[in-house]
Design an enzyme around this catalytic site. Structure first.
Site: not given
Ligand SMILES: Cc1cc2nc3c(=O)[nH]c(=O)nc-3n(C[C@H](O)[C@H](O)[C@H](O)COP(=O)(O)O)c2cc1C
Length: 307
Positions: A134, A247
């Site tokens: 994170c 991602g």
């Molecule tokens: C609003 C938001 C909150 C997120 N909260 C977490 C979280 O609590 N724990 C975590 O491991 N990843 C968290 N992520 C990361 C996502 O799980 C993911 O790894 C990242 O957004 C990339 O994937 P995406 O492009 O499909 O969103 C968060 C992402 C977003 C956008």
């Protein structure tokens, strides 16, 4: 057609997914808020918002900024805390057929272990996803994921504290993700998920100040897809455990790229904000692709671009 995948083949309580499509942590809450938007039960697994020992308020507002092809967030792990999760959410999950994976985060190694111990044996919890990536918290988080020794130490502590299958979620913000992946696999991770967001910022030129209350945030969405895909390709070639790709996945074609790069499963995150049906559409698109191409088992596609 067989779309099922095993995410913890060597673990005694195997993590069997009916199909390879999951939600990404933090983008679909606890699942209970979304049941009217789409049928969660059709997914391979549901991954809930990051959970900490104590409830957290998260970072100051504003916490979201749209950027070209991406989203910058600095939520800072706002969540209800593990006790409320066990009391209020797990009993609902226990009635679901879709396995729920609880994403956990902490600032100290012993707190990861305490969380893992607390969640061990809780009905409704099928596995843990250990967030060592994170970018939005002051201590811990991505610091653990950036260093192979620290990443392995967290993994070992969680492994010792729970009998649940564990996925460890990596950050792209490290000089050698392959070494981090190998270290967590050796330390007992059943599977590896990647990637979490990439740190970035936006400046509000009228106020002449950073736009986000936390100054920086994590970038997600289509902008990060090629980066995530390459890292998945690298990691899948270097570890024997299953890899979960994440991602910028918004369509079935995106998901298929990750699967062909070597991912056994995929997570859909930011795409759900624009289109809550995105995870199901990804699943349906994979099914259509397999039917069109005469593929009977998803295993035929996993790593297909590597041979
Ligand atoms: C609003 C938001 C909150 C997120 N909260 C977490 C979280 O609590 N724990 C975590 O491991 N990843 C968290 N992520 C990361 C996502 O799980 C993911 O790894 C990242 O957004 C990339 O994937 P995406 O492009 O499909 O969103 C968060 C992402 C977003 C956008």
């Amino acid at each position: 057609m067989n779309l099922s995948v095993q995410l913890a083949p060597k673990h005694r309580s195997v993590l069997h997914l009916a199909n390879p499509v999951m939600t990404a942590s933090g983008t679909s809450g606890y699942g209970t808020e979304h049941s009217h938007l789409f049928d969660i039960q059709r997914l391979g697994a549901f991954v809930c918002k990051g959970t900490t020992l104590e409830p957290r308020e998260g970072n100051p507002q504003p916490r979201l900024a749209e950027t070209p092809s991406g989203l910058l967030n600095s939520i800072g792990l706002q969540n209800i805390g593990v006790e409320a999760l066990i009391k209020e959410k797990a009993p609902v999950w226990a009635t679901w057929q879709v396995p729920v994976i609880v994403n956990i985060a902490a600032e100290r190694v012993q707190d990861y272990a305490r969380l893992a111990h607390r969640l061990d044996g809780v009905a409704g919890v099928s596995a843990l996803e250990v967030n060592i990536s994170c970018p939005n918290i002051r201590a811990g988080g991505a610091e653990f994921g950036a260093n192979p020794d620290a990443a392995a130490e967290v993994t070992r502590a969680v492994r010792k504290a729970t009998s649940l299958p564990i996925l460890v979620k990596l950050t792209p913000s490290t000089s050698d993700i392959v070494r981090v992946a190998q270290a967590v696999a050796e330390a007992g991770a059943d599977a590896i998920s990647l990637i979490n967001t990439l740190r970035g910022m936006v400046i509000d030129i009228t106020r002449r100040r950073p736009l986000l209350g936390n100054i920086t945030g994590g970038l997600s969405g289509p902008a990060i897809k090629p980066v995530a895909l390459y890292l998945v390709y690298q990691v899948a070639g270097a570890v024997a455990v299953p890899v979960v790709g994440c991602g910028g996945i918004a369509t079935a074609d995106d998901a298929l790229e990750f699967i062909m790069a070597g991912a056994s499963a995929v997570q859909v995150g930011t795409a759900s904000f624009k289109n809550p049906q995105a995870p199901l559409e990804v699943l349906e698109g994979i099914e259509q692709f397999m039917a069109r191409e005469g593929i009977e088992d998803i295993a035929e596609l996993i790593g297909a671009a590597r041979h």
